[in-house]
Scaffold this active site. Structure first.
Site, PDB file in Angstrom:
ATOM      1  N   SER A  81       0.817  -1.210   0.000  1.00  0.00           N
ATOM      2  CA  SER A  81       0.000   0.000   0.000  1.00  0.00           C
ATOM      3  C   SER A  81       0.856   1.267   0.000  1.00  0.00           C
ATOM      4  O   SER A  81       1.567   1.536  -0.963  1.00  0.00           O
ATOM      5  CB  SER A  81      -0.945  -0.042   1.207  1.00  0.00           C
ATOM      6  OG  SER A  81      -1.935   0.949   1.115  1.00  0.00           O
ATOM      7  N   ASP A 119      10.078   5.080 -10.140  1.00  0.00           N
ATOM      8  CA  ASP A 119       9.567   5.716 -11.354  1.00  0.00           C
ATOM      9  C   ASP A 119      10.330   6.989 -11.714  1.00  0.00           C
ATOM     10  O   ASP A 119      10.418   7.356 -12.891  1.00  0.00           O
ATOM     11  CB  ASP A 119       8.075   6.025 -11.205  1.00  0.00           C
ATOM     12  CG  ASP A 119       7.207   4.793 -11.420  1.00  0.00           C
ATOM     13  OD1 ASP A 119       7.762   3.732 -11.753  1.00  0.00           O
ATOM     14  OD2 ASP A 119       5.980   4.890 -11.243  1.00  0.00           O
ATOM     15  N   LYS A 148      -0.611  -4.093  -3.427  1.00  0.00           N
ATOM     16  CA  LYS A 148      -1.919  -3.566  -3.002  1.00  0.00           C
ATOM     17  C   LYS A 148      -2.058  -2.145  -3.566  1.00  0.00           C
ATOM     18  O   LYS A 148      -1.490  -1.204  -3.029  1.00  0.00           O
ATOM     19  CB  LYS A 148      -2.044  -3.536  -1.488  1.00  0.00           C
ATOM     20  CG  LYS A 148      -3.379  -2.972  -0.994  1.00  0.00           C
ATOM     21  CD  LYS A 148      -3.449  -2.952   0.517  1.00  0.00           C
ATOM     22  CE  LYS A 148      -4.785  -2.387   0.997  1.00  0.00           C
ATOM     23  NZ  LYS A 148      -4.907  -0.919   0.799  1.00  0.00           N
TER      24      LYS A 148
END
Length: 548
Positions: free
Chosen positions: A291, A302, A316
């Site tokens: 999460s 990223d 998740k």
């Protein structure tokens, strides 16, 4: 009163049914089924042969309904609201005993929190709790004992414990205080130039704790940072955004959410100036990093801001909010999926497309889509976050697993603490070979019986061979295998000496230095930390990983 409430519920359902009486209206279907449910509930309560509890029956129905959605959509009845509040805020009033455990019919303190009244008063790991405010707790479960330890801040509490090596119970009189569980249980220098921040939760103030730790480590000379997100289950999305913002520039997109209701279609950008966009960074993750933890490590990956080390994260990618219900109860409901800066959703399990038997499966590799990081490295959605450097999860030998499950490592550390007033600093502490042999002798009269996986496989093969009448044909080969592979406890104690010593050293260090000691005792053995240290020493490899 129960019947009155039930009839009011049915009446309300019927009134809503009138408002949505179009067969084409989705709400008509909702209210039609509410009416059916209300009628059924009334009939069962009235006519079922045995007396039933309406609350238990309703809770069972609600939980079964929500379980068909996903594991994160939950009903929270009034009597569990306090536990939920503590979980989300990390705040309560008590004496600072973070965890207790039941072992052989005893309730043992396993994690007193440093700096709070319990630890300051002298309670130790391994103390057996006998009474709380005069109430015998020897037969109570962990939840019951936890509730007795908590109370109003400023209220007195008396705890009676039995300590290893003493026949006389010890009484501790304390005053409960406000407890705030920390999101950063440890930060410190692993080496002269490498600092480590262990982040275990995302409750309120998590970002402030990480920021403060980072500033202090830089003051201590840290030129490289390890952010440890292993076993972090996540928490507040806002804290994940703010923690990411410490390492990426102001204005950077951190995460976006998309749901059925338009109000959950949002973008969250970095609102503040970053604390440090240049310091070399590694992030440790494993299969229990979930999460909010995945948002942070996903952002770092990223934007090519740091190198991820460990195992694939949990996967998740769902967002929950809490909605208030009647009678002080609440609903925690999944309202959206989140997407990290590359555009990928890391949700690994497809709850919307269940198998015919009701089970769910992971998103198949054939349906996973490729995305690109800021500089063009290829990453994939639908399966958690994959680390840049993969380390296999350390194998736990069967003998060590049994020791941990039966509390033998725990008990020996408790006894060691009583017999030894001090040890070297946790980073330096090592059990000598002579001390390890003392542990082996201590085990001599302990229950350490176990079967290895290989032994169980051979026994299964032997049973099948007898059933299918092949046993006589392969009996000599089976006996040879048994002689070679059946374990010998003494041999295993030497064969897996290094793994057992490592666990002993961490447990013993925790007796003297609490959570800090456990972490620091692991520095020289932890494969992920060792990989991070090696990477920082190889600047060209670090840069190569973060290049296209």
């Amino acid at each position: 009163m129960k019947k009155k409430t039930l009839y009011l519920f049915i009446a309300a359902s019927l009134s809503l049914l009138v408002a949505y009486n179009s067969p084409d209206d989705h709400y008509f279907e909702v209210m039609k089924n509410l009416e059916i449910f209300g009628s059924l509930f009334k009939e069962v309560n009235t006519y079922y042969v045995d007396e039933i509890s309406p609350n238990e029956l309703m809770n069972e129905g609600i939980n079964s309904m929500l379980n068909s959605l996903d594991p994160y959509t939950n009903y929270i009845p009034e009597d569990q609201i306090e536990d939920y509040r503590i979980m989300t805020t990390g705040q309560y009033a008590g004496i600072g005993i973070e965890t207790i455990t039941r072992e052989d019919g005893k309730t043992l303190i396993t994690k007193p929190m440093k700096g709070f009244v319990g630890e300051k008063s002298g309670l130790l790991i391994g103390d057996q709790i006998l009474k709380i405010d005069g109430i015998d707790v020897t037969t109570k479960n962990g939840n019951e004992i936890s509730h007795l330890l908590k109370g109003q801040a400023g209220s007195p509490i008396e705890v009676v414990v039995k300590r290893f090596g003493s026949d006389k119970p010890l009484t501790f009189k304390m005053v409960r205080e406000k407890i705030s569980t920390t999101n950063v249980p440890y930060f410190g220098m692993v080496s002269n130039e490498v600092g480590l921040i262990q982040l275990t939760d995302f409750t309120y103030n998590a970002s402030k704790e990480v920021k403060d730790a980072l500033l202090k480590l830089k003051e201590q000379g840290a030129k490289n940072i390890i952010l440890d997100l292993r076993d972090n289950p996540g928490g507040l999305l806002g804290e994940a955004v703010n923690i990411s913002n410490l390492f990426v520039p102001k204005g950077s997109e951190i995460v976006s959410t998309k749901g059925k209701v338009k109000e959950w279609n949002k973008k969250y950008n970095a609102l503040n100036n970053a604390l440090d966009t240049d310091i070399p960074l590694t992030v440790l993750i494993n299969s229990s990093s979930a999460s909010a933890a995945e948002i942070v490590c996903g952002v770092i990956q990223d934007y090519d801001r740091g190198v991820l080390i460990g195992q694939n994260s949990f996967g998740k990618g769902l967002v929950q909010v809490t909605r208030s219900l009647s009678y002080n109860s609440k609903l925690k409901v999944t309202v959206a999926k989140y997407y990290i800066p590359s555009g990928r959703c890391i949700q690994a399990v497809d709850y919307s497309n269940r198998n015919p038997d009701g089970s769910v499966g992971k998103v198949p590799d054939s349906l996973r889509v490729a995305f690109k990081t800021k500089i063009g490295r290829v990453v994939y959605d639908g399966g958690g976050v994959k680390p840049d450097i993969e380390n296999e999860k350390p194998h736990v030998p069967q003998i060590l697993s049994v020791m941990l499950r039966k509390g033998l490592i725990f008990d020996y550390a408790t006894e060691f603490r009583v017999k030894n007033a001090s040890i070297a600093p946790a980073k330096e502490f090592k059990l000598s070979d002579a001390q390890y042999q003392d542990f082996v002798k201590w085990l001599a009269n302990k229950d350490l019986d176990y079967k290895t996986r290989v032994e169980r496989t051979i026994e299964s093969l032997e049973k099948t061979a007898k059933e299918e009448k092949y046993y006589d044909d392969i009996k000599p080969q089976l006996n040879t295998l048994k002689d070679k592979l059946f374990h010998n406890k003494d041999n295993d104690l030497q064969k897996f000496k290094s793994e057992i010593k490592e666990e002993l050293e961490k447990e013993i260090a925790s007796r003297y230095y609490f959570a800090d000691g456990r972490m620091e005792a692991s520095f020289d053995d932890d494969p992920d930390i060792k990989a991070a240290l090696a990477l920082f020493k190889d600047e060209s490899k670090y840069k190569k990983i973060l290049s296209k």
